[in-house]
Design an enzyme around this catalytic site. Structure first.
Site, short mmCIF file in Angstrom:
data_model
loop_
_atom_site.label_atom_id
_atom_site.label_comp_id
_atom_site.label_asym_id
_atom_site.label_seq_id
_atom_site.Cartn_x
_atom_site.Cartn_y
_atom_site.Cartn_z
N ASN A 78 -40.80 112.76 16.68
CA ASN A 78 -40.32 112.33 17.99
C ASN A 78 -39.17 113.38 18.38
O ASN A 78 -39.53 114.70 18.54
CB ASN A 78 -40.04 111.16 18.60
CG ASN A 78 -38.84 110.25 17.64
OD1 ASN A 78 -39.18 110.05 16.41
ND2 ASN A 78 -37.76 109.91 18.10
N ASP A 79 -37.97 113.23 18.65
CA ASP A 79 -37.00 113.88 19.18
C ASP A 79 -36.88 115.22 18.37
O ASP A 79 -36.60 115.19 17.14
CB ASP A 79 -35.47 113.13 19.33
CG ASP A 79 -35.73 111.87 19.95
OD1 ASP A 79 -36.56 111.58 20.57
OD2 ASP A 79 -34.70 111.29 20.06
#
Length: 545
Positions: free
Chosen positions: A121-122
């Site tokens: 993710n991020d």
């Protein structure tokens, strides 16, 4: 029921764990002489395995460790016992992670960044140092769901061809490793320099998110590398910043000339953020708190010149959902010069971060695209890299995003069409064949307030509704333009995604689609007569994909 314990001599870099996303999440704990050394959650499945996870145990090579796994404390799973229902616990070890098969790669995008295995993710810790772009990112090596946060690491010289270096940071007794940022310590403030510029990682230690970190709060910690990012060590004085409030997280560190100090932007809770300052990168003090309406998490803060004028420098403060302030530092405070604006429209793009120290003063960013691959051993992708600028439009300042110029290095097979006239209504649409794969498409047309233009590529539709000044794609809607004098639209399509950059880039949409490569054509159709001035189509291709 007998406890599920098993001893294992660690002889190689990775242990291999079978899992299946349809199964119950299980806890695995690893002990050395009775001491818990690490733990994680995985949907372990020895019977109907769908994927394999490769867990790095290199620090424990040569040690005889004990492994325990369970679905809950009341449900210890027996392994290798004489019971008829015992689980056959046979773990293999390896020194190399194999490449995904062609079948496993069938959903992997052509040009967007993905992790070889596991969940992504991020983007974290984007930093440029010694001629290399370093990309860190939230990574779960033990499955394709959001658990067991590590920092993955990859490097590139051109923002598109990436070499994966494995996980830079793994969970420890202070918590799993949530988001943060990185800088190159070019001033050698921490006196770490050897041959290469030290890299400093400021990360969130998410206390209480693992068995090993039970009872620990969220805190901000530091790790560093003195060998160009090949290895990292944690700072002995961690945490740098004790807990301020609940799950405060996501530190972004930048040098701030107006304050003559480093500034850390930190997420607190709800829509609240704070700014901290430090002269030595170790001792931090809060000097300002404020809210960013409509946003939360993952702050970013960086300077940009308005209209490329170095005499007009502003600072941008943004949150994970791309709401942003434009302002200046005045009397020791960040002061917004206009109301909050929005860059991204939709729910696909999240947690964008810019590179620290990018060359030539450029402001380059990646974001996480919330796109899932349900039948693959990897999950999640990042956006294409984009470059940010500040533009004055109709006496207001807008943050504008446009694909980086390096995209030209992977572009080919150009098709150009000019002065296309669409008859409108039931008239014949414009249709041209397009190459199968990732595409970069640019359309420029007259802005006609009574016209609705429909663009269809690989079965995915984009609607430019000039009667309402709205751009529609999947479930997302944004404005088309501010001045409403011309339609300019750039589209980047990949297997599972589309990114739209409208006008000068002040409006951005990122959406999940599925490209149907049987339908390898582009179609333009309008409900009234329309004039398309320019249509350019490029195929985008990375070697070996």
């Amino acid at each position: 029921m007998q406890e599920g314990n098993r001893r294992m001599l660690i002889q190689k870099k990775y242990i291999i764990l079978p899992y299946n996303n349809r199964m119950t999440l299980k806890h695995l704990e690893f002990y050395d002489g009775g001491d818990l050394i690490f733990d994680f959650r995985i949907k372990l499945d020895f019977f109907t395995c769908e994927c394999l996870a490769y867990i790095n145990v290199e620090p424990y090579i040569g040690r005889d460790i004990s492994i325990r796994f369970f679905a809950s404390e009341e449900n210890i799973i027996p392994i290798d016992t004489q019971e008829a229902d015992a689980v056959p616990f046979a773990l293999q070890q390896t020194d190399e992670i194999p490449k995904c098969s062609n079948m496993d790669n069938r959903y992997r995008p052509y040009i967007h960044f993905t992790t070889p295995y596991g969940w992504l993710n991020d983007p974290n810790g984007l930093v440029y140092a010694d001629g290399v772009y370093h990309m860190f990112y939230q990574h779960n090596p033990a499955g394709t769901e959001r658990e067991n946060m590590h920092w993955g690491h990859a490097v590139s010289s051109d923002l598109f061809h990436w070499e994966h270096l494995g996980n830079a940071l793994c969970p420890d007794n202070k918590g799993t490793v949530f988001s943060g940022s990185a800088i190159a310590d070019r001033k050698n403030l921490l006196c770490l320099r050897k041959k290469e510029t030290p890299l400093l990682l400021f990360y969130t230690a998410a206390g209480g998110t693992s068995r090993l970190s039970e009872g620990e709060p969220f805190s901000i910690c530091l790790a560093y590398s003195t060998d160009g990012g090949r290895t990292f060590e944690r700072y002995a004085g961690n945490p740098l910043l004790p807990n301020i409030v609940k799950n405060n997280r996501d530190p972004k560190v930048v040098w701030c000339p107006p304050l003559e100090s480093y500034v850390m932007a930190l997420y607190l809770e709800k829509s609240q953020y704070c700014l901290l300052s430090s002269e030595n990168l170790l001792d931090w003090r809060v000097f300002q708190s404020f809210t960013l309406p409509g946003d939360s998490e993952c702050p970013d803060i960086y300077p940009l010149c308005l209209n490329h004028d170095p005499q007009q420098t502003y600072w941008v403060f943004s949150g994970a959902s791309d709401h942003y302030y434009v302002g200046k530092f005045t009397d020791g405070q960040f002061v917004s010069t206009q109301p909050v604006k929005r860059l991204h429209y939709g729910t696909c793009s999240y947690a964008a971060q810019t590179f620290s120290g990018a060359p030539d003063g450029r402001c380059i960013r990646f974001s996480w695209q919330r796109i899932e691959f349900l039948s693959a051993p990897f999950n999640g992708q990042l956006s294409i890299p984009g470059e940010l600028q500040l533009c004055e439009i109709e006496n207001e300042i807008y943050l504008c995003l446009w694909p980086v110029r390096e995209l030209e290095n992977i572009s080919g097979n150009m098709q150009v069409y000019r002065k296309i006239v669409l008859p409108g209504g039931a008239g014949k649409p414009f249709i041209c064949s397009v190459p199968r794969g990732a595409l970069d498409i640019f359309i420029q047309a007259e802005y006609q307030p009574d016209c609705v233009l429909r663009i269809n590529v690989f079965g995915a539709e984009v609607v430019c509704d000039m009667t309402r000044n709205q751009l529609h794609c999947a479930d997302s809607v944004s404005p088309i333009t501010i001045k409403q004098k011309q339609l300019r639209l750039r589209m980047i399509l990949d297997k599972n995604s589309i990114e739209l950059f409208a006008d000068q880039g002040e409006f951005y949409i990122s959406s999940r689609i599925t490209c149907d490569y049987h339908l390898n054509w582009l179609q333009l159709q309008s409900d009234t007569q329309a004039a398309i001035q320019t249509l350019r189509i490029y195929k985008l291709q990375l070697e070996g994909i």
